[in-house]
Design a protein around this motif. Structure first.
Motif, PDB file in Angstrom:
ATOM      1  N   ALA A   1     -11.589   2.356  -2.826  1.00  0.00           N
ATOM      2  CA  ALA A   1     -10.219   1.878  -2.579  1.00  0.00           C
ATOM      3  C   ALA A   1     -10.002   0.506  -3.217  1.00  0.00           C
ATOM      4  O   ALA A   1     -10.937  -0.282  -3.355  1.00  0.00           O
ATOM      5  CB  ALA A   1      -9.948   1.793  -1.080  1.00  0.00           C
ATOM      6  N   ARG A   2      -8.786   0.234  -3.580  1.00  0.00           N
ATOM      7  CA  ARG A   2      -8.438  -1.070  -4.154  1.00  0.00           C
ATOM      8  C   ARG A   2      -8.668  -2.182  -3.133  1.00  0.00           C
ATOM      9  O   ARG A   2      -9.114  -3.267  -3.470  1.00  0.00           O
ATOM     10  CB  ARG A   2      -6.991  -1.054  -4.625  1.00  0.00           C
ATOM     11  CG  ARG A   2      -6.573  -2.296  -5.358  1.00  0.00           C
ATOM     12  CD  ARG A   2      -5.201  -2.170  -5.929  1.00  0.00           C
ATOM     13  NE  ARG A   2      -4.254  -1.833  -4.859  1.00  0.00           N
ATOM     14  CZ  ARG A   2      -3.000  -1.506  -5.052  1.00  0.00           C
ATOM     15  NH1 ARG A   2      -2.528  -1.436  -6.261  1.00  0.00           N
ATOM     16  NH2 ARG A   2      -2.210  -1.225  -4.037  1.00  0.00           N
TER      17      ARG A   2
ATOM     18  N   ALA B   1       0.845  -1.189   0.000  1.00  0.00           N
ATOM     19  CA  ALA B   1       0.000   0.000   0.000  1.00  0.00           C
ATOM     20  C   ALA B   1       0.884   1.244   0.000  1.00  0.00           C
ATOM     21  O   ALA B   1       1.768   1.387   0.824  1.00  0.00           O
ATOM     22  CB  ALA B   1      -0.911   0.005   1.212  1.00  0.00           C
ATOM     23  N   ARG B   2       0.621   2.126  -0.931  1.00  0.00           N
ATOM     24  CA  ARG B   2       1.376   3.381  -0.977  1.00  0.00           C
ATOM     25  C   ARG B   2       0.634   4.504  -0.278  1.00  0.00           C
ATOM     26  O   ARG B   2       1.227   5.378   0.323  1.00  0.00           O
ATOM     27  CB  ARG B   2       1.648   3.738  -2.432  1.00  0.00           C
ATOM     28  CG  ARG B   2       2.489   2.655  -3.114  1.00  0.00           C
ATOM     29  CD  ARG B   2       2.552   2.860  -4.575  1.00  0.00           C
ATOM     30  NE  ARG B   2       3.600   3.814  -4.870  1.00  0.00           N
ATOM     31  CZ  ARG B   2       3.766   4.358  -6.064  1.00  0.00           C
ATOM     32  NH1 ARG B   2       2.943   4.077  -7.034  1.00  0.00           N
ATOM     33  NH2 ARG B   2       4.734   5.199  -6.277  1.00  0.00           N
TER      34      ARG B   2
ATOM     35  N   ASP C   1      -5.043   3.660  -1.600  1.00  0.00           N
ATOM     36  CA  ASP C   1      -4.990   2.286  -2.104  1.00  0.00           C
ATOM     37  C   ASP C   1      -5.750   1.363  -1.153  1.00  0.00           C
ATOM     38  O   ASP C   1      -6.385   0.409  -1.573  1.00  0.00           O
ATOM     39  CB  ASP C   1      -3.540   1.767  -2.169  1.00  0.00           C
ATOM     40  CG  ASP C   1      -2.696   2.535  -3.154  1.00  0.00           C
ATOM     41  OD1 ASP C   1      -3.235   3.005  -4.167  1.00  0.00           O
ATOM     42  OD2 ASP C   1      -1.486   2.652  -2.904  1.00  0.00           O
TER      43      ASP C   1
END
Length: 109
Positions: free
Chosen positions: A93-94, A2-3, A72
């Motif tokens: 969000a992913r 996660a960034r 993310d």
């Protein structure tokens, strides 16, 4: 990896839970976005060590987080999120990870 992550604070029943969520945000370096039910929305909750964003619903109403600002990962702690803008952020969000103390399915019916 996660960034860009955020912590969504749902219903937190005790002060110990609220402090733990703030400490998690500090440890991860992620902002804590408190739902109306969290008990974390007051401006007195944010410190240099606990990145709690007060009145996040107003912030999201003015400018939704999208593109390079979108997280993310949304890591949700506590009960369900009732604010529709935070719900939308979690849905976009992913990854959306939920930690709920009672472990039961959240069924509104």
């Amino acid at each position: 990896e996660a960034r860009r992550g955020v912590i969504l604070a749902g219903c937190l029943r005790t002060e110990a839970e609220r402090l733990a969520v703030a400490a998690l945000g500090s440890r991860l370096g992620w902002p804590v976005l408190p739902d109306v039910s969290s008990g974390l929305r007051g401006p007195h909750r944010s410190t240099a060590f606990a990145p709690v964003v007060p009145l996040v619903d107003l912030l999201l109403a003015a400018r939704p987080l999208s593109g390079p600002l979108a997280p993310d990962v949304c890591f949700q702690v506590g009960g369900r999120i009732v604010g529709r803008r935070l719900q939308g952020l979690a849905a976009s969000a992913r990854s959306h990870i939920v930690i709920e103390p009672h472990g039961e399915r959240c069924d509104p019916l």
